[in-house]
Design a protein around this motif. Structure first.
Motif, mmCIF file in Angstrom:
data_model
loop_
_atom_site.group_PDB
_atom_site.id
_atom_site.type_symbol
_atom_site.label_atom_id
_atom_site.label_comp_id
_atom_site.label_asym_id
_atom_site.label_seq_id
_atom_site.Cartn_x
_atom_site.Cartn_y
_atom_site.Cartn_z
ATOM 1 N N SER A 60 0.317 -0.927 0.079
ATOM 2 C CA SER A 60 -0.671 -0.412 0.203
ATOM 3 C C SER A 60 0.799 1.632 -0.461
ATOM 4 O O SER A 60 1.920 0.960 0.754
ATOM 5 C CB SER A 60 -1.150 -0.328 1.592
ATOM 6 O OG SER A 60 -1.400 1.429 1.543
ATOM 7 N N GLU A 126 -6.568 0.733 3.301
ATOM 8 C CA GLU A 126 -7.804 1.288 2.083
ATOM 9 C C GLU A 126 -6.807 2.263 1.833
ATOM 10 O O GLU A 126 -5.899 3.198 2.209
ATOM 11 C CB GLU A 126 -8.996 1.176 2.243
ATOM 12 C CG GLU A 126 -9.649 0.029 3.122
ATOM 13 C CD GLU A 126 -11.183 0.729 3.225
ATOM 14 O OE1 GLU A 126 -11.337 1.707 3.034
ATOM 15 O OE2 GLU A 126 -12.069 -0.460 3.264
ATOM 16 N N TYR A 127 -6.666 2.336 -0.229
ATOM 17 C CA TYR A 127 -6.059 3.740 -0.420
ATOM 18 C C TYR A 127 -6.400 3.772 -2.169
ATOM 19 O O TYR A 127 -7.183 2.497 -2.722
ATOM 20 C CB TYR A 127 -4.358 3.259 -0.669
ATOM 21 C CG TYR A 127 -3.580 4.451 -1.279
ATOM 22 C CD1 TYR A 127 -3.721 5.515 -0.661
ATOM 23 C CD2 TYR A 127 -3.386 4.277 -2.858
ATOM 24 C CE1 TYR A 127 -3.017 6.469 -1.345
ATOM 25 C CE2 TYR A 127 -2.359 5.130 -2.810
ATOM 26 C CZ TYR A 127 -1.827 6.103 -2.407
ATOM 27 O OH TYR A 127 -1.462 7.689 -2.990
ATOM 28 N N ASN A 128 -7.122 5.039 -2.246
ATOM 29 C CA ASN A 128 -7.723 4.977 -3.647
ATOM 30 C C ASN A 128 -8.709 3.691 -3.495
ATOM 31 O O ASN A 128 -8.627 3.487 -4.912
ATOM 32 C CB ASN A 128 -6.599 5.211 -3.899
ATOM 33 C CG ASN A 128 -6.231 6.144 -3.862
ATOM 34 O OD1 ASN A 128 -6.162 7.272 -3.376
ATOM 35 N ND2 ASN A 128 -4.701 6.463 -5.090
ATOM 36 N N GLY A 129 -9.621 3.278 -2.614
ATOM 37 C CA GLY A 129 -10.641 2.847 -3.265
ATOM 38 C C GLY A 129 -10.225 1.205 -3.196
ATOM 39 O O GLY A 129 -11.127 0.443 -3.610
ATOM 40 N N HIS A 130 -8.953 0.720 -3.233
ATOM 41 C CA HIS A 130 -8.325 -0.312 -3.208
ATOM 42 C C HIS A 130 -7.916 -0.816 -1.570
ATOM 43 O O HIS A 130 -7.811 -0.514 -0.611
ATOM 44 C CB HIS A 130 -6.982 -0.512 -4.001
ATOM 45 C CG HIS A 130 -6.820 -0.040 -4.773
ATOM 46 N ND1 HIS A 130 -7.981 -0.073 -4.990
ATOM 47 C CD2 HIS A 130 -5.676 0.031 -6.215
ATOM 48 C CE1 HIS A 130 -7.755 -0.054 -7.263
ATOM 49 N NE2 HIS A 130 -6.550 0.242 -7.617
ATOM 50 N N LYS A 131 -8.484 -2.488 -1.631
ATOM 51 C CA LYS A 131 -8.069 -3.158 0.314
ATOM 52 C C LYS A 131 -6.913 -3.995 0.298
ATOM 53 O O LYS A 131 -6.802 -4.877 -0.964
ATOM 54 C CB LYS A 131 -9.431 -3.657 0.494
ATOM 55 C CG LYS A 131 -8.661 -4.585 1.343
ATOM 56 C CD LYS A 131 -10.247 -5.063 1.100
ATOM 57 C CE LYS A 131 -11.704 -4.324 3.016
ATOM 58 N NZ LYS A 131 -12.714 -5.126 2.649
#
Length: 138
Positions: A60, A126-131
């Motif tokens: 991440s 979570e980062y920019n909609g990604h898990k």
């Protein structure tokens, strides 16, 4: 006669509906939210998580989250110098929570938990909609 029965029946229906709303929301598990305590302990530097097989989320851009089976600790590191806190999430059984790192860029924090042994645990960032998810065991 019909009018006298209609008012109590409508009132009862409204009361049952309201009770149902409150009962439904009370049974849902709420998030356990902790602000992490800054620690000098660095799981990456010591290689601790690789040797013991504990779980760490890698990749991440905002940070890392690790789980230590030995002490049920959630570790979160902020890896983006953007003056924003980073949060590690976890889920095991019917419990879910957040460990928030407010210590700042390049620092690890620790959230102490007491999990039931031998249960699956998911930890993620979570980062920019990604898990960025890792699954391990407590």
């Amino acid at each position: 006669m019909r009018r006298r029965l209609a008012v109590p029946m409508v009132s009862a229906a409204v009361a049952i509906g309201i009770l149902g709303v409150f009962t439904g929301s009370a049974s849902a598990a709420s998030w356990e939210v902790n602000t992490g305590i800054e620690t000098a302990y660095d799981p990456d530097e010591l290689g601790y998580f690789n040797q013991r097989g504990d779980a760490c989320a890698i990749g991440s851009p905002s940070g890392r989250v690790c789980f230590d089976r030995g002490d049920d600790g959630i570790y979160v590191r902020d890896e983006k110098n953007d003056h924003k806190s980073v949060t590690g999430y976890w889920l095991t059984g019917n419990r879910k929570g957040k460990c928030v790192n407010k210590a700042g860029f390049g620092k690890w924090v620790y959230c102490s938990k007491n999990f039931t042994d031998h249960k699956a645990i998911d930890i993620w960032l979570e980062y920019n909609g990604h898990k960025f998810l890792v699954t391990g065991n407590t």
